[in-house]
Design an enzyme around this catalytic site. Structure first.
Site, mmCIF file in Angstrom:
data_model
loop_
_atom_site.group_PDB
_atom_site.id
_atom_site.type_symbol
_atom_site.label_atom_id
_atom_site.label_comp_id
_atom_site.label_asym_id
_atom_site.label_seq_id
_atom_site.Cartn_x
_atom_site.Cartn_y
_atom_site.Cartn_z
ATOM 1 N N PHE A 33 0.667 -1.351 -0.105
ATOM 2 C CA PHE A 33 0.156 -0.172 0.079
ATOM 3 C C PHE A 33 0.708 1.403 -0.052
ATOM 4 O O PHE A 33 0.230 2.385 -0.143
ATOM 5 C CB PHE A 33 -1.127 -0.068 1.238
ATOM 6 C CG PHE A 33 -1.802 -1.202 1.229
ATOM 7 C CD1 PHE A 33 -3.101 -1.010 0.544
ATOM 8 C CD2 PHE A 33 -1.848 -2.239 2.125
ATOM 9 C CE1 PHE A 33 -4.180 -2.325 0.302
ATOM 10 C CE2 PHE A 33 -2.719 -3.172 1.923
ATOM 11 C CZ PHE A 33 -3.753 -3.056 1.220
ATOM 12 N N LYS A 49 5.766 6.644 6.730
ATOM 13 C CA LYS A 49 4.940 5.645 5.852
ATOM 14 C C LYS A 49 4.153 6.399 5.020
ATOM 15 O O LYS A 49 3.368 7.247 5.335
ATOM 16 C CB LYS A 49 4.226 4.736 6.685
ATOM 17 C CG LYS A 49 3.556 3.614 5.903
ATOM 18 C CD LYS A 49 3.067 2.627 7.020
ATOM 19 C CE LYS A 49 2.429 1.431 6.349
ATOM 20 N NZ LYS A 49 1.701 0.316 7.045
ATOM 21 N N ASP A 145 -1.150 -10.417 13.433
ATOM 22 C CA ASP A 145 -0.196 -10.627 12.270
ATOM 23 C C ASP A 145 1.116 -10.709 12.837
ATOM 24 O O ASP A 145 2.102 -10.179 12.421
ATOM 25 C CB ASP A 145 -0.280 -9.491 11.314
ATOM 26 C CG ASP A 145 0.223 -9.951 9.905
ATOM 27 O OD1 ASP A 145 0.389 -10.942 9.597
ATOM 28 O OD2 ASP A 145 0.595 -8.988 8.834
ATOM 29 N N GLU A 149 8.671 -10.271 9.977
ATOM 30 C CA GLU A 149 8.586 -9.294 9.267
ATOM 31 C C GLU A 149 8.124 -7.942 10.070
ATOM 32 O O GLU A 149 8.709 -6.865 9.970
ATOM 33 C CB GLU A 149 7.750 -9.253 7.975
ATOM 34 C CG GLU A 149 8.464 -10.280 7.050
ATOM 35 C CD GLU A 149 7.852 -11.394 6.917
ATOM 36 O OE1 GLU A 149 7.726 -12.000 8.350
ATOM 37 O OE2 GLU A 149 7.833 -12.376 5.978
#
Length: 606
Positions: A33, A49, A145, A149
């Protein structure tokens, strides 16, 4: 045509920041995204971000982005990446985050394959305590999640949990049903479309512990990861997760193996709670290291990444310059065309002025004639109206293009709906077949019970007949003892050789052998039926999974329908605007006609 989406994130920022106050330094990473940059803001280093609004709208992730901001603003923990503030412009949403000078756990595992046990204990204890903080809040927060990572490691070997894009809050006695997370780390209740709680994060912790100590996932080894296709990987992972098939390597520490087995349980209530995980011997008896060696990238990797980022930035700048040049060329061509048109109009006006001057020289000025200045003003009005008409025509074309796009999206939605209906029909057929199979099984079970009853009856009758025949044999032997004395002596000798057997016991043994053989065959048939039942149950579970996936697709279709309704509402507004513009155009054309008539009247009067 570039679209602008203003203020789609309805969250109050902590600080008011503009893009002009920020200086970009280096690109740190790129995701689905957006892009993450290292920036300077008010003399300090942060991570920024950048999320493209159009991709959020296309994937229906606006609500999750809003939820991520609300959750991150609430959190204040030493092992969670802090959100400083956020802002947005016409095309992007910007998140200013705490800058972590280090690397993530995924890069370390990619480089070193697995962690040493001391490092694993040091990092794992911090991750568990961070999840305890999230789950013990007044309204608990699910991360959903947890994976290498999303675990960043600083130069001081402290972990920072990041990426709350899949996170959500959970009220008391509430369950979540969203299919959210990464395949390798998702709990069985998510695959089965059951309602779930914070226990899904605990399952992910167990998978993470296995991966950092073994170097690969417990449900997919490296050979399968390299050889299988994506859909094949997903099916293998789902089967291994639902059956909890864990393949430990020989080098796996015994205490850590015990902890993994106690966490990775099929039923959520059987898993260890986070407080119990912290009290496990593997974490309690380990030696705590105050200063661990700094885990960073190699200097060559840093140089290469810097050169790649510089090259990508220069490439982007070149592309931007090329776009600007093409736009300037277009504008230059348009201005040249306009200049040519203006020169033609000037020539026409100068000719008209000459004609008027000649008329004024020959005749006296009458009240009916119009002065040249008025004619120039009329021509200017005419030109201005022409420009307005051109602009209106452009807007009409753009709106028509927008309507055509919406119609294409509507056709796609109808196509997806037809696909879902077909899948529902297939599922209904499968359910009918399952019902028929269940009925067949019941009938077969009833027939087997009947056969068993008949067999027992026959066996009893045979025993009775056998006893009566034995009695008759005894009487006949007594009557003809003299005639069959030799046979009796041979029979007696056989009895001496085999003292425990006689003629009657041999027949009994034959009946017993037949009975046990039939019993074994029945047991084998019963086992086969049990295997069939297990297969049908597995098929039923797979059908339930498919039903859950179809329900998720229906939810996506509902979301898409909501988007279409919003787009239709926007189209209606655009259509109203088009109608208004057409009315204005008609009015302007009428005025132009009036002006042309007025000019012709003046010419005729001259």
């Amino acid at each position: 045509m570039s679209k602008s989406f203003e203020n789609i994130i309805n969250v109050q920022p902590k600080r008011i920041v503009s893009l002009d106050e920020i200086t970009q330094q280096e690109m740190l990473g790129k995701g689905q995204f957006g892009v993450v940059y290292r920036i300077l803001y008010q003399g300090q280093t942060y991570a920024m971000k950048q999320i493209v609004k159009q991709t959020l709208i296309r994937h229906g992730k606006i609500n999750s982005a809003v939820l991520e901001l609300k959750i991150m603003y609430q959190l204040d923990h030493e092992n969670i990446m802090k959100l400083i503030t956020h802002f947005e412009d016409e095309n992007n949403v910007y998140l200013i985050l705490e800058y972590i000078d280090g690397s993530n756990l995924y890069d370390i595992l990619k480089r070193d394959t697995r962690l040493q046990e001391t490092y694993a204990i040091h990092y794992y204890r911090q991750i568990v305590s961070t999840l305890i903080y999230l789950h013990s809040r007044p309204t608990p927060i699910l991360h959903r999640d947890i994976k290498p990572e999303n675990i960043l490691i600083t130069k001081n070997n402290a972990i920072k949990l990041a990426d709350f894009g899949s996170a959500n809050s959970l009220a008391k006695d509430e369950l979540r049903f969203t299919f959210e997370g990464t395949y390798l780390f998702m709990a069985p209740e998510i695959y089965l479309n059951k309602g779930y709680t914070q226990c899904v994060d605990i399952w992910s912790l167990g998978v993470l512990l296995f991966e950092i100590l073994a170097g690969h996932s417990p449900f997919l080894n490296k050979e399968e990861e390299n050889s299988l296709m994506t859909h094949e990987k997903q099916t293998v992972i789902r089967e291994n997760v639902l059956n909890v098939r864990i393949r430990f390597p020989d080098t796996f520490p015994p205490l850590a193996r015990d902890l993994v087995r106690k966490i990775l349980r099929l039923e959520p209530q059987d898993r260890l709670r986070l407080e119990e995980v912290l009290k496990h011997p593997w974490l309690q008896n380990a030696e705590v290291l105050e200063q661990l060696p700094i885990v960073t990238k190699n200097p060559l990797e840093n140089l290469v990444s810097q050169q790649i980022s510089k090259f990508s930035e220069s490439r982007k700048n070149n592309n931007n310059h090329l776009l600007k040049i093409s736009e300037l060329k277009k504008s230059i061509n348009e201005t040249q065309i306009q200049i040519m048109k203006g020169e033609l109009e000037k020539q026409q006006l100068s000719e008209k002025l000459k004609e008027l001057q000649e008329v004024n020289d020959d005749q006296t000025q009458s009240p009916n004639l119009v002065s040249p200045e008025k004619i120039v003003k009329i021509e200017e009005k005419y030109n201005r109206l022409k420009k307005e008409i051109n602009q209106l025509q452009k807007e009409i074309i753009q709106n028509e293009m927008f309507i055509n796009k919406n119609e294409m999206q509507q056709s796609k939605l109808n196509h997806y709906k037809s696909k879902i209906e077909k899948q529902k029909e297939i599922i209904e057929k499968l359910e009918r077949e399952l019902i028929q199979l269940d009925q067949k099984k019941k009938l077969e079970q009833i027939n087997q019970d009947r056969e068993l009853q008949e067999f027992t009856k026959l066996n009893n009758n045979r025993n009775i007949e056998q006893s009566t025949s034995n009695n008759s044999q005894y009487t006949s032997l007594l009557r003809v003892t003299i005639e069959r004395f030799k046979e009796f002596m041979n029979f007696y000798r056989n009895i001496k050789q085999e003292p425990e057997t006689d003629y009657e016991s041999q027949e009994d043994q034959q009946w017993k052998k037949e009975y046990y053989a039939i019993k074994k065959s029945l047991q084998e048939e019963f086992k086969q039926e049990q295997n069939l039942l297990m297969k049908l149950e597995n098929e039923n579970q797979q059908l339930k999974i498919k039903l859950g996936q179809i329900e998720a697709q229906e939810q996506q279709v509902q979301k898409a329908e909501q988007i279409v309704t919003n787009l239709k509402y926007g189209c209606d507004l655009k259509q109203n605007r088009i109608d208004e513009l057409k009315k204005i155009q008609q009015d302007l054309e009428n005025k132009i006609d009036c002006l042309n008539r007025f000019i012709e009247y003046n010419k005729s009067s001259q």
